[in-house]
Write an enzyme that holds these catalytic residues in place. Sequence first.
Site, PDB file in Angstrom:
ATOM      1  N   CYS A  95       0.827  -1.202   0.000  1.00  0.00           N
ATOM      2  CA  CYS A  95       0.000   0.000   0.000  1.00  0.00           C
ATOM      3  C   CYS A  95       0.868   1.262   0.000  1.00  0.00           C
ATOM      4  O   CYS A  95       1.664   1.471  -0.911  1.00  0.00           O
ATOM      5  CB  CYS A  95      -0.956  -0.057   1.186  1.00  0.00           C
ATOM      6  SG  CYS A  95      -2.252   1.196   1.205  1.00  0.00           S
ATOM      7  N   ILE A  96       0.772   2.104   1.009  1.00  0.00           N
ATOM      8  CA  ILE A  96       1.561   3.334   1.097  1.00  0.00           C
ATOM      9  C   ILE A  96       2.940   3.075   1.715  1.00  0.00           C
ATOM     10  O   ILE A  96       3.843   3.929   1.606  1.00  0.00           O
ATOM     11  CB  ILE A  96       0.816   4.424   1.901  1.00  0.00           C
ATOM     12  CG1 ILE A  96       1.454   5.817   1.716  1.00  0.00           C
ATOM     13  CG2 ILE A  96       0.737   4.037   3.377  1.00  0.00           C
ATOM     14  CD1 ILE A  96       1.480   6.328   0.307  1.00  0.00           C
TER      15      ILE A  96
END
Length: 217
Positions: free
Chosen positions: A135-136
Amino acid sequence: MKKIGVVLSGCGVYDGSEIHEAVITLLALSRNGADVVCFAPDKSQTDVINHLTGEPMAETRNVLIEAARIVRGDIHPLNQANASELDGLIVPGGFGAAKNLSSFASQGAECHVDPDLKALSRAMHAAGKPQGFICIAPAMLPKIFDFPLRLTIGTDIDTAEVVEDMGGEHVPCPVDDIVVDEDNKIITTPAYMLAQNIAEAATGIEKLVDRVLVLAE
């Protein structure tokens, strides 16, 4: 049996680890017969968010204590992690990766990474051991390492530009796939940077887990 470290950043997408991403990671590792050891920094969260309203709450919570909710209490302080005792490392996403494991959410390209995570990740790399960032979380990689890495946060142009400003080589990637920097054994996947539901997130995360375990051979 491969021993894989999983670094969590709290509990809940807006101020900690994205719970779906964390649980999918843990389930995929368990189904593949891995021995999982979880870690989180023993410090206060940057903020606390009401997950019903999205509004800040006037209270303080501890990252390690909150992360313990996800793993039924079976977790250790991040500063106790030892790369020599692990065969691989995975960091799920959620805003906690950008708030508690780093300051990416507030400082962008000028962010810093938790020193214990940075030290652990660099030690894993020096030992030739694979790492997965979800994800991030991949946005931290250019600040962990002082050389370019191939990575993805999906297809978000603004975030990709910040990653490249930091020195990363961003590779656009669909939700159901992974990007592998073969030379450095770094695997990334977009998960909820793009996923519309838990099933979409699971496909890429499971591929990431599989690749981490293969490279840990």
